[in-house]
Design a protein around this motif. Structure first.
Motif, short mmCIF file in Angstrom:
data_model
loop_
_atom_site.label_atom_id
_atom_site.label_comp_id
_atom_site.label_asym_id
_atom_site.label_seq_id
_atom_site.Cartn_x
_atom_site.Cartn_y
_atom_site.Cartn_z
N THR A 52 -1.87 8.61 -3.43
CA THR A 52 -0.76 7.66 -3.46
C THR A 52 0.33 8.07 -2.49
N LEU A 70 -2.17 1.03 0.07
CA LEU A 70 -2.67 1.72 -1.11
C LEU A 70 -4.05 1.23 -1.48
N GLY A 71 -4.27 -0.07 -1.39
CA GLY A 71 -5.59 -0.62 -1.69
C GLY A 71 -6.67 -0.09 -0.77
N ASN A 74 -7.38 3.68 -1.54
CA ASN A 74 -8.16 3.83 -2.77
C ASN A 74 -9.57 3.28 -2.62
N GLY A 251 -10.79 -2.67 -2.24
CA GLY A 251 -9.66 -2.00 -1.62
C GLY A 251 -9.07 -2.80 -0.47
N ALA A 314 -4.62 1.99 -7.50
CA ALA A 314 -3.63 1.35 -6.63
C ALA A 314 -2.43 0.85 -7.43
#
Length: 384
Positions: A52, A70-71, A74, A251, A314
């Motif tokens: 993160t 973030l997506g 991850n 993601g 996320a």
């Protein structure tokens, strides 16, 4: 400790657990398992926190939106993570290809009855997800030990790479040290005072339930009766491949809470269809179609797992940036507790009862997650 040091320390449990398999007994495996449980909690909270922080730092350094970054981070992480289910099978088959070796690959756990039937010849190696290999009918000890040595080598490479990780995520985190045990405790429980976390916890728990279901119930009650123990590895490899694809795709499409809601809805619907079909219509079949059905179920289940892994991680990073360590600690607490529930219950309840439990948990957790989207969280509260 900081997330980077937590990652390095956390690997020591996996290293010790793999090494214990070179001389497996209750005196080596039980202490190694206990220590692994302790360090696994450290490494996975560190992983969520570091990923993160790195994603948000990358977004801000390059003027990118937080949500999609973030997506993507991850999705790529969980895609690679899921690929180990395929890679682990291939490595095992390559190193244990001797015709005398009967290979049974189980992901994360086998039933207690299976351990008894094998007279404790089942040994286990960790290349997370954990792969259990049963060597029967004169299996080669040399081949088994070579496999564990290869996994030890993978662990050592991983430790070296983690030592080289950037420290940029810890620049701001160093300010969050705690002056007393009381202040640290308040920080730890802070997410539980947030109604967003309360509404997320059931879905977090379900994510653990569905992981344990595929490892402990699907392999035993769906795959083995049709394909035999030797078919478990293939079914789980297909499950892993589906998990990889869905993690990467999910993601890429993540941008915030509302996109996550749509993606989670797709995964939840797919798993609901599987659960209700198994509950109401499924019965083992012979022939090519009967053999293909467990493989197809594994692929569908991988869709839900890939979706939940990427979206929950996320969302925790987006919604709880100020207390992300505590948020990811809650993730592991509820996931691990749910996994333990399935493993404790699976030997003593029927498949039908387990399916009803899973379906009920899915409906409740998904309903509360929709409540989070529709009632609690406003679009403007997330940078997208």
């Amino acid at each position: 400790m900081g997330s980077r040091r937590a990652l390095v320390l956390g690997t020591s449990g996996y290293l010790l657990f793999i090494a214990a398999n070179l001389a497996p007994s209750w005196y080596t495996m039980v202490p190694a398992s206990l220590y692994l449980g302790f360090t696994a909690s450290i490494i996975w909270v560190g992983q969520g926190t570091y990923l993160t922080s790195a994603a948000l730092s990358h977004a801000r350094d390059n003027n990118l939106p937080d949500g999609p970054t973030l997506g993507s981070f991850n999705g790529e992480f969980w895609g690679v993570f899921a690929s180990t289910q395929v890679i682990g099978n291939l490595i095992s088959l390559a190193l244990l290809r001797n015709g005398k070796v009967s290979i049974s690959i189980w992901i994360l756990s086998v039933s207690y009855e299976h351990l008894v039937d094998c007279h404790f010849t089942c040994t286990s190696c960790v290349f997370d997800p954990i792969i259990f290999i049963s060597l029967q009918d004169g299996g080669s000890v040399t081949g088994k030990n070579l496999l564990f040595v290869v996994f030890l080598g993978c662990m050592i490479i991983g430790i070296v790479l983690m030592c080289l990780l950037s420290k940029r995520d810890e620049k701001r985190d160093n300010a969050s040290t705690h002056s007393s045990f009381g202040s640290m405790l308040k920080y730890i429980v802070a997410p539980l005072k947030d109604r967003r976390m309360i509404l997320l916890i059931p879905l977090i728990a379900y994510s653990g339930l569905q992981q344990a279901f595929v490892w402990a119930v699907f392999t035993k009650s769906i795959v083995t009766p049709v394909l035999g123990i030797s078919g478990v590895g293939g079914a789980m490899a297909i499950y892993g491949a589906s998990d990889v694809v869905c993690s990467l795709v999910a993601g890429r499409f993540t941008s915030g809470l509302h996109s996550a809601t749509f993606i989670v809805s797709v995964g939840a619907i797919v798993q609901a269809v599987v659960l209700f079909w198994l509950l109401l219509f499924y019965s083992p079949m012979e022939g090519l179609l009967g053999a293909a059905i467990p493989l197809f179920i594994g692929a569908l289940w991988g869709v839900g797992d890939g979706v939940l892994n990427t979206q929950l991680s996320a969302l925790l990073g987006l919604l709880f940036e100020d207390v992300k360590e505590a948020a990811f600690a809650q993730l592991k607490v509820w996931q691990s507790g749910a996994i333990a529930v399935i493993f404790f219950l699976s030997p003593s309840i029927t498949l039908q009862a387990m399916l009803i439990l899973m379906a009920t948990a899915l409906v409740i957790s998904f309903g509360l997650f929709l409540l989070l989207t529709l009632v609690v969280e406003k679009p403007s509260s997330i940078r997208a």
